[in-house]
Design a protein around this motif. Sequence first.
Motif, PDB file in Angstrom:
ATOM      1  N   MET A   1       9.803 -26.564 -17.557  1.00 15.40           N
ATOM      2  CA  MET A   1       9.615 -25.425 -16.734  1.00 15.40           C
ATOM      3  C   MET A   1       8.166 -25.186 -16.565  1.00 15.40           C
ATOM      4  O   MET A   1       7.768 -24.559 -15.625  1.00 15.40           O
ATOM      5  CB  MET A   1      10.340 -24.087 -17.468  1.00 15.40           C
ATOM      6  N   ALA A   2       7.471 -25.212 -17.415  1.00 15.49           N
ATOM      7  CA  ALA A   2       5.882 -24.987 -17.491  1.00 15.49           C
ATOM      8  C   ALA A   2       5.349 -26.168 -16.485  1.00 15.49           C
ATOM      9  O   ALA A   2       4.274 -25.470 -15.421  1.00 15.49           O
ATOM     10  CB  ALA A   2       5.298 -25.117 -18.667  1.00 15.49           C
TER      11      ALA A   2
ATOM     12  N   PHE B   1       6.587 -25.028 -12.644  1.00 14.20           N
ATOM     13  CA  PHE B   1       5.589 -23.691 -12.671  1.00 14.20           C
ATOM     14  C   PHE B   1       4.526 -24.076 -12.219  1.00 14.20           C
ATOM     15  O   PHE B   1       3.775 -23.212 -11.183  1.00 14.20           O
ATOM     16  CB  PHE B   1       6.058 -22.555 -13.453  1.00 14.20           C
TER      17      PHE B   1
ATOM     18  N   CYS C   1      11.297 -18.208 -18.645  1.00 17.30           N
ATOM     19  CA  CYS C   1      10.572 -19.055 -18.201  1.00 17.30           C
ATOM     20  C   CYS C   1      11.454 -19.438 -16.715  1.00 17.30           C
ATOM     21  O   CYS C   1      10.672 -19.441 -15.657  1.00 17.30           O
ATOM     22  CB  CYS C   1      10.742 -20.563 -19.066  1.00 17.30           C
TER      23      CYS C   1
ATOM     24  N   LEU D   1       3.002 -18.839 -17.335  1.00 19.37           N
ATOM     25  CA  LEU D   1       3.902 -19.094 -18.169  1.00 19.37           C
ATOM     26  C   LEU D   1       3.380 -18.683 -19.740  1.00 19.37           C
ATOM     27  O   LEU D   1       4.280 -18.268 -20.574  1.00 19.37           O
ATOM     28  CB  LEU D   1       4.443 -20.426 -18.207  1.00 19.37           C
ATOM     29  N   TYR D   2       2.062 -18.995 -20.131  1.00 14.85           N
ATOM     30  CA  TYR D   2       1.646 -18.728 -21.358  1.00 14.85           C
ATOM     31  C   TYR D   2       1.788 -17.031 -21.712  1.00 14.85           C
ATOM     32  O   TYR D   2       2.055 -16.636 -22.770  1.00 14.85           O
ATOM     33  CB  TYR D   2       0.217 -18.958 -21.658  1.00 14.85           C
TER      34      TYR D   2
ATOM     35  N   LEU E   1      10.622 -15.993 -14.607  1.00 16.69           N
ATOM     36  CA  LEU E   1       8.974 -15.946 -14.292  1.00 16.69           C
ATOM     37  C   LEU E   1       9.022 -16.306 -12.598  1.00 16.69           C
ATOM     38  O   LEU E   1       8.108 -15.887 -11.930  1.00 16.69           O
ATOM     39  CB  LEU E   1       8.216 -16.905 -15.069  1.00 16.69           C
TER      40      LEU E   1
ATOM     41  N   CYS F   1      16.362 -19.063 -12.859  1.00 20.30           N
ATOM     42  CA  CYS F   1      16.489 -18.221 -13.573  1.00 20.30           C
ATOM     43  C   CYS F   1      18.011 -17.845 -14.144  1.00 20.30           C
ATOM     44  O   CYS F   1      18.242 -17.849 -15.230  1.00 20.30           O
ATOM     45  CB  CYS F   1      16.243 -16.892 -12.560  1.00 20.30           C
TER      46      CYS F   1
ATOM     47  N   ILE G   1      12.507 -16.442 -24.436  1.00 15.78           N
ATOM     48  CA  ILE G   1      11.456 -17.223 -23.899  1.00 15.78           C
ATOM     49  C   ILE G   1      12.190 -18.228 -22.774  1.00 15.78           C
ATOM     50  O   ILE G   1      11.617 -18.358 -21.691  1.00 15.78           O
ATOM     51  CB  ILE G   1      10.748 -18.254 -25.011  1.00 15.78           C
TER      52      ILE G   1
ATOM     53  N   VAL H   1       4.522 -15.453 -20.649  1.00 16.19           N
ATOM     54  CA  VAL H   1       5.711 -15.232 -20.981  1.00 16.19           C
ATOM     55  C   VAL H   1       5.864 -15.493 -22.514  1.00 16.19           C
ATOM     56  O   VAL H   1       6.620 -14.625 -23.221  1.00 16.19           O
ATOM     57  CB  VAL H   1       6.670 -16.220 -20.202  1.00 16.19           C
ATOM     58  N   LEU H   2       5.362 -16.466 -23.112  1.00 17.09           N
ATOM     59  CA  LEU H   2       5.413 -16.946 -24.334  1.00 17.09           C
ATOM     60  C   LEU H   2       4.767 -15.708 -25.367  1.00 17.09           C
ATOM     61  O   LEU H   2       5.319 -15.449 -26.390  1.00 17.09           O
ATOM     62  CB  LEU H   2       4.588 -18.352 -24.594  1.00 17.09           C
TER      63      LEU H   2
ATOM     64  N   VAL I   1      11.064 -25.613 -22.301  1.00 17.05           N
ATOM     65  CA  VAL I   1       9.733 -24.957 -22.001  1.00 17.05           C
ATOM     66  C   VAL I   1       8.841 -25.797 -21.238  1.00 17.05           C
ATOM     67  O   VAL I   1       8.296 -25.486 -20.525  1.00 17.05           O
ATOM     68  CB  VAL I   1       9.067 -24.371 -23.377  1.00 17.05           C
TER      69      VAL I   1
END
Length: 332
Positions: free
Chosen positions: A168-169, A172, A53, A258-259, A56, A209, A49, A261-262, A165
């Motif tokens: 990063m959310a 993004f 993130c 992003l969700y 992404l 990244c 994860i 990716v989770l 997280v």
Amino acid sequence: MKRKKISLQDIVPFAAFIVIFAFFEIASGGRMLSPMNLGSILDQSVMTIVVGCGALFVVAQGSIDLSVGVNLALSGVVATWAANAGGGILLIPVALIVALIVGVFNGVIVSRFKVPSFMLTIAMLIGVRGIVNYIQSFIATQQVPESMLVLNQPYIKYPAFIVIVVIMAYVFEFTKVGKYSKAIGENETTASFVGVPVTLMKIVAFGLCGLMAGFAAIFSLTSVGGTSQQMGVFFEMKVAMAIFLGGVLVTGGTSAKLYKVLLGSFSITMIVNGLALIGLSETQYSQSVEGLLLLLILFVTILSSKRTGKAQPDEPDTPAALQSDEKQAVGP
């Protein structure tokens, strides 16, 4: 104000997650829901994860970074050596700095020299792995200083994971870095025309990244207790599978969420974990099952994207919307 429609493309990741979970819950006789197994799934998903993130941002631009595994290994090996030589606290900054440098290097080469990200990061995957093996041939595998193993304690590891997280959310979804990255994935030429700093954004995306690979290296080192020859091996494929299994298109753009990716990270972990529960983890069937499931999810995702269209007219992050925002800011 128009209500945003929920497309099949947005539903697919949730449906895949539920189907995978339900299948292995039934096939394992209910062991999937045991507290110990759920904790194992969470623990195994942390690194995927975190790196996902960061990756992404790269995927949203229509690129890919297949060097995250060797970046994790290089930053981990160098950081462990530095921590043993100069003090345990050096583990964190050295890992992050080395990983960031590798990420920024990738971004510079891709953006300024127009090298396809796939070709560059494949070359980095091979070349940096050789460097890691060369370094370890001299310093051998090393243990992380005992003082730093506290970072693997749940009361430190999971809060740190959540903070990473959340940050990063936010970056993004609510900053120009994320919006510009999606705009580049939609149409790089148009994005550049309306004023998006494409070169800078590509460097930033690969840098983020790389930075996340550095955090993953810290999680890995403190979890395992030291370096090994297998650090980061095939990890880049796990991250890529998690992103695409979550429903993000290889072309990026507004499909990047992003969700996803989770969901993708937990799904791929559940596949591996579920196969172990039903006794297939050590057989030739396990990788085949993983590949077939991934192909099925990707096939459904591609079909849904063709039906709904890659970008919606009211999507706020498209190049056209960015151009409109610029005009409104300037005025008539």
